[in-house]
Design an enzyme around this catalytic site. Structure first.
Site, mmCIF file in Angstrom:
data_model
loop_
_atom_site.group_PDB
_atom_site.id
_atom_site.type_symbol
_atom_site.label_atom_id
_atom_site.label_comp_id
_atom_site.label_asym_id
_atom_site.label_seq_id
_atom_site.Cartn_x
_atom_site.Cartn_y
_atom_site.Cartn_z
ATOM 1 N N HIS A 67 0.966 -1.016 0.165
ATOM 2 C CA HIS A 67 0.041 0.001 -0.110
ATOM 3 C C HIS A 67 0.863 1.273 -0.178
ATOM 4 C CE1 HIS A 67 -3.183 2.827 1.063
ATOM 5 N NE2 HIS A 67 -4.042 1.724 1.417
ATOM 6 N N GLU B 231 -0.483 0.995 -5.845
ATOM 7 C CA GLU B 231 -0.244 0.004 -4.963
ATOM 8 C C GLU B 231 -0.241 -1.547 -5.721
ATOM 9 O OE1 GLU B 231 -3.390 0.394 -2.060
ATOM 10 O OE2 GLU B 231 -3.366 2.358 -2.507
#
Length: 314
Positions: A184, A288
């Site tokens: 992330h 991500e």
């Protein structure tokens, strides 16, 4: 990515000193033993918390390349807002009726204390730190919610102009399990209004701001002009973030299927309590790499691995 049949094993914690260095690079363990600092003679550095194995800083010549909220908790009380949190074994809210349904959003890897396994370096001038997580590292409540015999080895490699994160997932149990995994990454950018994301054209994406409906990307260069939360399926290995004609970052994934593009924008940050400053959305974009559009299935006595390299163009 196909699984490989071999007997997995989590390494024992290494005999890491508080500081080790060589002509290639150095590793320093904070006095409170809660973080690790990697550095190279070139001036590149990276800081990783043992809590969540979260990368909270990546610098090249004193220029910070990751966005981190000023209100982010770094003491283990909650997931870090910014840097590179690690999502495992579920992405987003856990679906009801699945083995992960009792877990928190984005799973437990980003909120668990990891073990420091050791360090390595190579002749090309990089330095790497490995972290491990297994059921023995989890509290009883979490183990009861996801009762699989698993092992995670997470590696962070610092090079002069890039940062690589890689995870190996091990199934040492007698039954298969399903999982999602995602890096992330909050990339720091000059201004969200001036950047574009390239490499996702013609792909199908799930738009979470439109109820999870599917659409086809029609833009060669994607501009962030409003709240953006998209899962691009079967994405190419390399995605570029540019400012005009100048590349800022190249995100290259290995063994991962999808790319999530996220920016909460001005309306979204009002709902995020640990987002500071509120104007910070202008200086970040999340690109991500992960495998989240569908479950990865890992058979007993098998391993799976995937990773991503973030290259900065300065």
């Amino acid at each position: 990515m196909a699984t490989q049949k071999r007997k997995p094993s989590i390494l024992d914690i290494g005999s890491a000193a508080s500081k080790e260095s060589s002509s290639h690079g150095s590793i320093q363990i904070a006095e409170d033993s809660q973080s690790v600092l990697l550095s190279l003679p070139s001036g590149a550095s990276a800081k990783v918390l043992l809590y969540g194995a979260t990368v909270v800083s990546w610098k090249i010549k004193d220029r910070e390349l990751l966005w981190l909220s000023e209100a982010s908790a770094l003491d283990g009380s909650k997931a870090v807002r910014g840097g590179i949190p690690l999502v495992f074994p579920v992405f987003g809210p856990p679906p009801a009726g699945t083995p992960v349904e009792s877990l928190p959003q984005h799973g437990f890897a980003r909120t668990s204390k990891w073990n420091l396994l050791g360090r390595a370096e190579d002749e090309e001038g990089s330095v790497r730190v490995d972290f491990g997580l297994s059921p023995d590292s989890l509290d009883g409540e979490t183990k009861a919610k996801w009762a699989y015999d698993f092992g995670l080895i997470y590696s962070v490699t610092l090079r002069e102009s890039s940062l690589e994160t890689k995870i190996v997932v091990q199934n040492s149990g007698s039954g298969a399990f399903d999982f999602n995994v995602l890096f992330h990454t909050y990339l720091r950018i000059p201004d969200v209004s001036t950047i574009g994301v390239q490499g996702l054209n013609s792909l199908t994406y799930r738009d979470k701001t439109l109820g999870g409906t599917e659409h086809q990307e029609s833009s060669e260069v994607i501009k962030i002009t409003s709240q953006t939360d998209r899962v691009y399926k079967s994405a190419p290995d390399a995605i570029t973030v540019s400012e005009g004609d100048k590349p800022l970052y190249t995100v290259t994934k290995t063994g991962l299927e999808d790319v999530v593009l996220w920016n909460p924008y001005s309306d979204g940050v009002e709902k995020i309590g640990d987002w500071q400053p509120k104007e910070g959305y202008k200086n970040m974009v999340c690109v991500e790499a992960g495998s989240v559009a569908q479950w990865q299935t890992l058979e007993p006595q098998s391993t799976w691995e995937g990773g991503v390299t973030h290259k900065a163009h300065l």
